[in-house]
Design an enzyme around this catalytic site. Structure first.
Site, PDB file in Angstrom:
ATOM      1  N   TRP A 103       7.330   4.329   1.037  1.00 23.09           N
ATOM      2  CA  TRP A 103       8.610   3.877   1.600  1.00 23.09           C
ATOM      3  C   TRP A 103       9.593   5.035   1.747  1.00 23.09           C
ATOM      4  O   TRP A 103      10.295   5.136   2.751  1.00 23.09           O
ATOM      5  CB  TRP A 103       9.202   2.728   0.779  1.00 23.09           C
ATOM      6  N   ASP A 172      17.229   3.606  -2.118  1.00 20.37           N
ATOM      7  CA  ASP A 172      16.612   2.364  -1.646  1.00 20.37           C
ATOM      8  C   ASP A 172      16.151   1.600  -2.884  1.00 20.37           C
ATOM      9  O   ASP A 172      15.239   2.024  -3.585  1.00 20.37           O
ATOM     10  CB  ASP A 172      15.408   2.718  -0.743  1.00 20.37           C
ATOM     11  N   LYS A 196      12.672  -9.379  -1.826  1.00 22.16           N
ATOM     12  CA  LYS A 196      11.833  -9.213  -3.020  1.00 22.16           C
ATOM     13  C   LYS A 196      12.527  -9.814  -4.240  1.00 22.16           C
ATOM     14  O   LYS A 196      12.079 -10.809  -4.780  1.00 22.16           O
ATOM     15  CB  LYS A 196      11.491  -7.747  -3.237  1.00 22.16           C
TER      16      LYS A 196
HETATM   17  N1  PMP Z   1      11.827  -0.113   1.070  1.00 22.44           N
HETATM   18  C1  PMP Z   1      11.035  -0.677   0.139  1.00 22.44           C
HETATM   19  C2  PMP Z   1      11.059  -0.143  -1.246  1.00 22.44           C
HETATM   20  C3  PMP Z   1      10.183  -1.712   0.505  1.00 22.44           C
HETATM   21  O1  PMP Z   1       9.383  -2.267  -0.402  1.00 22.44           O
HETATM   22  C4  PMP Z   1      10.187  -2.186   1.833  1.00 22.44           C
HETATM   23  C5  PMP Z   1       9.360  -3.355   2.303  1.00 22.44           C
HETATM   24  N2  PMP Z   1       8.339  -3.752   1.576  1.00 22.44           N
HETATM   25  C6  PMP Z   1      11.018  -1.567   2.755  1.00 22.44           C
HETATM   26  C7  PMP Z   1      11.835  -0.539   2.337  1.00 22.44           C
HETATM   27  C8  PMP Z   1      11.038  -1.985   4.194  1.00 22.44           C
HETATM   28  O2  PMP Z   1      11.748  -3.156   4.280  1.00 22.44           O
HETATM   29  P1  PMP Z   1      11.795  -4.078   5.588  1.00 22.44           P
HETATM   30  O3  PMP Z   1      10.458  -4.683   5.754  1.00 22.44           O
HETATM   31  O4  PMP Z   1      12.863  -5.067   5.231  1.00 22.44           O
HETATM   32  O5  PMP Z   1      12.190  -3.218   6.721  1.00 22.44           O
END
Ligand code: PMP
Length: 364
Positions: A103, A172, A196
């Site tokens: 990520w 994040d 989440k």
């Molecule tokens: N950051 C983290 C730590 C994630 O786990 C995720 C999605 N699993 C994201 C960003 C991306 O998020 P989104 O699908 O809402 O764009």
């Protein structure tokens, strides 16, 4: 499939049962208005009140200082991958990215579209730990330092706040926000997609120190411009009201259940239940992440090292037959992953732990 299932999915993830009861009751008649929030104007007093109420819950839960703005934006975590450089990189033209998993890697890749990205750690690591800060290559001239406090795929979680020597820290926290106490004042920006730990897909919670507003690149779309959204109190356009509302109800549930301290206590208990079985399995189960970086939210593990695909398939099949679902590891890493967010109860994790022990006894 048994009548009761236990959802260990990484996201969209389990919501507290109590929250579903509240949502069901409120669905068609929101707070006495006789209409659903789904058909309420975002400019109505009803929604404005809710908007403020949820900002206040966030403020109370995380002890957010007064010089921070709390925004509810759309575009998910991925939207913020772009919003972060678009709003901040103009300060010096470059940014530091601490890539500890997929990520943060995606965020760094997105940022490259808007400026220079300095990789703080040598690229190509296996993402099974977080190198000591003494090995970090931080640029004192960076506009910001970016981290992902919990890498959902690799199960790598920061157990410390890096010292960035005054450079704003951007985090994040999509998969561990509200799972423990944090000192917001150590961060310039915190953001988290809700799906989440705090709700459902559609809304991203963004917390920004006020002095970091107003530096957006001229090409920044208004919808991603934090200052424009802050000025409009998160009602720049029609916000994802229902997702925001659900987030609010989840946060009120967190508050009723001991706040982030209560969540942290449970998270430690739940994580220990799983990691202890792995540690005591004499190598039957294998957790690839270094002990000091093991996530309390996402526990990835293998059966054997390297993982035994056939046995892992058997494990997942057996788990499903008992109602233990969504345990398959992310396709990028394989194996098994138990996501044990706030809404997953200690009892549910005990059920998983029991199954892990029985499976080992049968197949070792
Ligand atoms: N950051 C983290 C730590 C994630 O786990 C995720 C999605 N699993 C994201 C960003 C991306 O998020 P989104 O699908 O809402 O764009």
């Amino acid at each position: 499939m048994p009548s009761k299932v236990h959802n260990f999915g990484a996201g969209p993830a389990k919501l507290p049962e109590e929250v579903y009861e509240v949502i069901q009751k409120e669905l068609t008649n929101f707070e006495g208005t006789q209409i659903s929030l789904l058909e309420t104007s975002h400019r109505s007093q009803t929604y404005m009140k809710l908007n403020t109420e949820i900002q206040n819950v966030v403020k109370r839960l995380l002890n957010v200082p007064d010089n921070y703005k709390i925004l509810f934006l759309s575009g998910g975590g991925t939207g913020e991958f772009a919003a972060v450089p678009l709003n901040l990189i103009s300060r010096t033209g470059s940014a530091d990215y601490v890539v500890t998993g997929d990520w943060s890697a995606k965020a760094a890749k997105e940022a490259k579209k808007y400026g220079k990205v300095n990789l703080v750690l040598p690229p190509g690591g296996s993402h099974t730990g977080i190198p000591d800060q003494s090995q970090w290559n931080l640029d004192p001239n960076a506009s910001y330092v970016y981290i992902c406090t919990n890498e959902t795929i690799h199960g790598v979680e920061f157990d410390f706040v890096p010292d960035t020597k005054g450079v704003p820290l951007v985090a994040d926290m999509s998969s561990n926000i509200m799972s423990k106490k944090i000192d917001v004042s150590k961060f310039g920006v915190i953001y988290a997609g809700a799906q989440k730990n705090i709700g459902t897909a559609g809304v991203t919670l963004v917390i920004i120190r006020e002095d970091l507003l107003g530096h957006a690149l001229p090409i920044c779309p208004s919808i991603l411009d934090w200052a424009a959204n802050a000025k409009a109190d998160s009602i720049l356009n029609t916000p994802p009201m229902f997702a925001i509302y659900i987030m609010g109800r989840v946060l009120q549930w967190v508050e009723r259940n001991g706040g982030v301290e209560g969540m942290a206590k449970n998270a430690s208990k739940k994580a220990s239940l799983v990691y202890d079985i792995i540690e005591n399995s004499k190598g039957f189960y294998y957790a690839p992440v270094a002990k000091d970086a093991r996530s309390k939210m996402n526990v990835p593990f293998r059966i054997g090292n390297p993982g035994n695909d056939a046995l892992e398939k058997e494990f997942l099949k057996g788990a499903e037959s008992l109602g233990l679902i969504q345990l398959k590891g992310h396709r990028n890493v394989g194996g098994i992953r138990a996501s044990i967010y706030n809404a997953v109860t200690v009892e549910e994790v005990e059920t998983l732990a029991k199954y892990m022990k029985e499976f080992q006894a049968k197949y070792s």
